[in-house]
Design a protein around this motif. Structure first.
Motif: not given
Ligand code: MF3
Ligand code: CO
Length: 249
Positions: A141-159
């Motif tokens: 029910g999710g989409r491919i963009g959900d995966i990328g967003a999760a990875v990106q937010e996690y890493c960018e929030a840590r610099g």
């Protein structure tokens, strides 16, 4: 075209992925100062062959080895060599896969050679954790963009920054199938996730800026700024009971 796998195909994927994970584990256990990347490549090759499987990177688009071994500011696709000696403090990414009975596994992990800097350890921990964030987002029910967003937010929030030029991908009878699985994106966008999809999620995360360049060997990808990079990857299957990691021993 996204190929949704049957139950039987997923069982075949499971075996290819088990071999891939066991080869990666053996290769990782061999990482220490003084060992060459060529020696590690041979360990992985011998194990995969011993299982009646084939190294699926070998000869892929002319690639000359079983594993990609990328050290420090090398991001991906480092070519193993008898002349490349691992040193104390190196951050060593190993990426490899096996094909068995027509199906492919693909996985990567980043290992420490001896004692590494705190900065290297934090980058590596964050990259591994971001892979699991991406996997958690891979639900029906999710989409491919959900995966990328999760990875990106996690890493960018840590610099840290996310490499854009390379992505994860579908896996099956081909090593690389549709869809592309970027490590950045927007929730709710992209291909819809359905049961039976088998995909490789593989964050490539840089300590400094996101930019990368390919060396004149035609393969090795390095960070533009010369700073460290880490890489983790699992092949997973999306099920009605949630994501399941296939690349486990
Ligand atoms: N590292 C790539 C992946 O994980 C595959 C390697 S391409 C090769 O998808 F040519 F280097 F083998
Ligand atoms: Co991959």
């Amino acid at each position: 075209m996204v190929v949704v796998k049957t139950k039987r195909e997923i069982e075949l994927m499971r075996e290819a992925c088990r071999i891939s994970a066991a080869a990666l584990k053996l290769a990782g256990e061999a990482v220490r100062p003084g060992v060459t990347t060529g020696e590690i490549d041979k360990i992985a090759y011998d194990y995969i062959i011993s299982q009646g499987a084939q190294p699926n990177f070998l000869h892929y688009n002319g690639y000359p080895a079983t594993a990609c071994i990328s050290i420090n500011d090398e991001v991906i696709h480092g070519i193993p060599s008898r002349d490349r000696v691992i040193r104390e403090g190196d951050l060593v990414s190993i990426d490899l896969g096996a094909k068995k009975d027509g199906y492919n596994g693909d996985n990567a992990a980043t290992f420490a050679a001896g004692a590494i800097s705190d900065e290297a350890k934090r980058l590596n921990d964050t990259t591994r954790e971001s892979l699991y964030e991406g996997i958690k987002a891979a639900v029906v029910g999710g989409r491919i963009g959900d995966i990328g967003a999760a990875v990106q937010e996690y890493c960018e929030a840590r610099g840290y920054s996310v490499v854009r030029e390379f992505t994860g991908h579908g896996v099956g009878t081909a090593l690389h199938e549709d869809p592309a699985v970027p490590n950045y994106g927007t929730r709710g966008r992209g291909v819809r996730l359905v049961p039976g999809m088998t995909i490789a999620i593989e964050p490539m995360i840089n300590l400094g800026r996101a930019g990368v360049k390919t060396l004149s060997d035609g393969w090795t990808v390095k960070t533009m700024d010369g700073k460290l990079s880490a890489h983790w990857e699992h092949t997973i299957v999306i099920t009605n009971d949630g994501p399941q990691i296939l690349t486990v021993v």
